[in-house]
Design an enzyme around this catalytic site. Structure first.
Site, PDB file in Angstrom:
ATOM      1  N   TYR A  78      40.532  46.139  71.266  1.00 39.46           N
ATOM      2  CA  TYR A  78      39.840  45.017  70.966  1.00 39.46           C
ATOM      3  C   TYR A  78      38.703  45.316  70.353  1.00 39.46           C
ATOM      4  O   TYR A  78      37.797  44.396  69.731  1.00 39.46           O
ATOM      5  CB  TYR A  78      39.410  44.248  72.408  1.00 39.46           C
ATOM      6  CG  TYR A  78      40.705  43.518  72.829  1.00 39.46           C
ATOM      7  CD1 TYR A  78      41.015  42.566  72.432  1.00 39.46           C
ATOM      8  CD2 TYR A  78      41.552  44.135  73.981  1.00 39.46           C
ATOM      9  CE1 TYR A  78      42.193  41.768  72.807  1.00 39.46           C
ATOM     10  CE2 TYR A  78      42.732  43.598  74.384  1.00 39.46           C
ATOM     11  CZ  TYR A  78      43.139  42.227  73.766  1.00 39.46           C
ATOM     12  OH  TYR A  78      44.024  41.770  74.320  1.00 39.46           O
ATOM     13  N   PHE A  85      39.181  38.330  84.925  1.00 36.93           N
ATOM     14  CA  PHE A  85      39.875  37.277  84.520  1.00 36.93           C
ATOM     15  C   PHE A  85      40.878  37.684  83.416  1.00 36.93           C
ATOM     16  O   PHE A  85      40.628  38.347  82.888  1.00 36.93           O
ATOM     17  CB  PHE A  85      39.147  36.038  83.708  1.00 36.93           C
ATOM     18  CG  PHE A  85      38.233  36.337  82.981  1.00 36.93           C
ATOM     19  CD1 PHE A  85      38.411  36.470  81.602  1.00 36.93           C
ATOM     20  CD2 PHE A  85      36.831  36.631  83.402  1.00 36.93           C
ATOM     21  CE1 PHE A  85      37.479  36.741  80.690  1.00 36.93           C
ATOM     22  CE2 PHE A  85      35.873  36.849  82.420  1.00 36.93           C
ATOM     23  CZ  PHE A  85      36.161  36.900  81.118  1.00 36.93           C
TER      24      PHE A  85
END
Length: 412
Positions: free
Chosen positions: A122, A412
């Site tokens: 990322y 999450f």
């Protein structure tokens, strides 16, 4: 090569999306767990990559509120990222990320954030760890030794279904003091914090919530701890473990009382607290650091500034500054440029300029520093940021500094 199309995944395709996710992560969820995942996915903005009629990519985005110094901002909480193994290296993830940036702009979400499954992926999309966490272990086979006297007010066990009403206000108060924390509504409490079982270890007990202080006339508690337990395994000689998931306290004495409580639970010999802030007071008031040990440090929340000017204007600052930043951003070209950042007591202004830069950096490095968890001078020393004007990095560090380090534990 077939042209990929990136569009919203309709509710009718939710099970197809979960099948793809389980395929990629080598999972096979039973009915109850699958139902819980479906509920979460349907509360997300869902970006799908389609090869004809075949769903080959999935990216979900929670509509979060993330605390930043002095306030909060809308944030896309990226989750469920999956690319079919048949379509790797074909631009599926890149296309979904581009579509995410477009939607963030439309929804006026200046931030995006995620927890990484693979750290190498990322950074190229402008994300970088903005908060760091410790995993702490306590040897609870003996009483917890402390340098301060614990709060002696009584403890109270709260049923999980009542916990949001009891501890929610205290959590929100502490969230306002620390950047990087997620705002919780009833859905988030139920699906992410107080769910019956944990995906990663279904052998753990349901959540237990214990508070200290408060409780009269609706007065919020002075502190609470949320934990689960794992019983001992006599056959393997494995002791019982208390897994602390969250501990909030208004004072060191209150925190000491809650740590002493979890370290004294019968039939357990270890406390393991994942995702603690790196400035946790426990590490100072513990009397024996052989008994209380940091066993892991990791990058927690990875942040991306999708709208740099909006993000910089929105946060509070600790010191005045007047600096020119030469910013690169390959993923969101609208962010790239040379900006003058002027910070005063009234807030920050940021405008494009042709003046010579004081600092040159990429949006990834700015994301790492934005919440106050990384010092720019370290990135200069690492060769990731160029300091053209001596002292510029220290000046920006002083402006970005926060009283408490940013911290994120809502995965999450």
């Amino acid at each position: 090569m077939t042209t990929l199309e990136f569009r919203t995944i309709p509710e009718a395709h939710a099970d197809r999306a979960l099948d793809l996710h389980y395929l990629v992560f080598h999972d096979d969820a039973e009915e109850e767990r699958r139902k819980a995942h479906r509920d979460i996915l349907l509360h997300c903005d869902r970006i799908g990559a389609y090869d004809g009629d075949e769903l080959v990519g999935l990216l979900g985005a929670h509509p979060l509120r993330l605390s930043v110094p002095g306030g909060e901002l809308p944030c896309a909480g990226v989750t469920f990222v999956s690319v079919a193994p048949t379509h790797r290296r074909r631009g599926v993830l890149s296309g979904m990320i581009r579509e995410l940036w477009r939607r963030c702009a439309a929804a006026e979400q200046p931030l995006a954030a995620l927890w990484v499954s693979e750290a190498a992926i990322y950074g190229r999309f402008g994300f970088d760890p903005a908060t760091r966490s410790y995993t702490i272990e306590i040897d609870s086979s003996r009483p917890l030794a402390l340098r301060i006297e614990p709060d002696d007010r009584p403890l109270r066990l709260v049923p999980p279904q009542d916990a949001p009403a009891v501890i929610g206000a205290l959590h929100e108060e502490h969230r306002a003091r620390r950047a990087g924390r997620v705002g919780r509504d009833d859905f988030w409490w139920r699906t992410h914090i107080l769910r019956e079982k944990r995906d990663e270890n279904e052998d753990l007990s349901p959540p237990r919530v214990v508070t200290i202080g408060g409780g009269r006339n609706g007065e919020p508690p002075a502190g609470y701890v949320l934990y689960r337990t794992l019983g001992s395994d006599d056959d393997n000689g494995t002791p019982g473990v208390v897994y602390v998931e969250e501990l909030e306290a208004d004072s060191p004495a209150t925190a000491a009382a809650l740590w002493r409580y979890v370290a004294s639970i019968d039939l357990t010999d270890k406390v393991r607290a994942w995702g603690r802030p790196v400035d946790d007071p426990l590490l100072h008031f513990a009397a024996d650091r052989d008994q209380v040990r940091v066993v892991q440090e990791f990058g927690a929340l990875w942040l991306r500034l999708v709208d740099v000017p909006a993000a910089l204007r929105a946060r509070a600052w600790a010191a005045p500054a007047d600096l020119v930043l030469d910013l690169t951003d390959a993923g969101v070209p609208a962010n790239a440029g040379r900006y003058r950042l002027t910070v005063a007591h009234s807030g920050a202004t940021i405008s494009l300029t042709d003046d010579a830069p004081d600092l040159s950096l990429d949006v990834r490095e700015l994301a790492a520093c934005y919440l106050g968890g990384t010092e720019l001078r370290h990135l200069v020393a690492a060769g990731l940021v160029t300091e053209h004007t001596p002292g510029a990095a220290s000046a920006l560090d002083a402006a970005l500094r926060t009283r408490e380090l940013p911290h994120t534990a809502d995965e999450f």
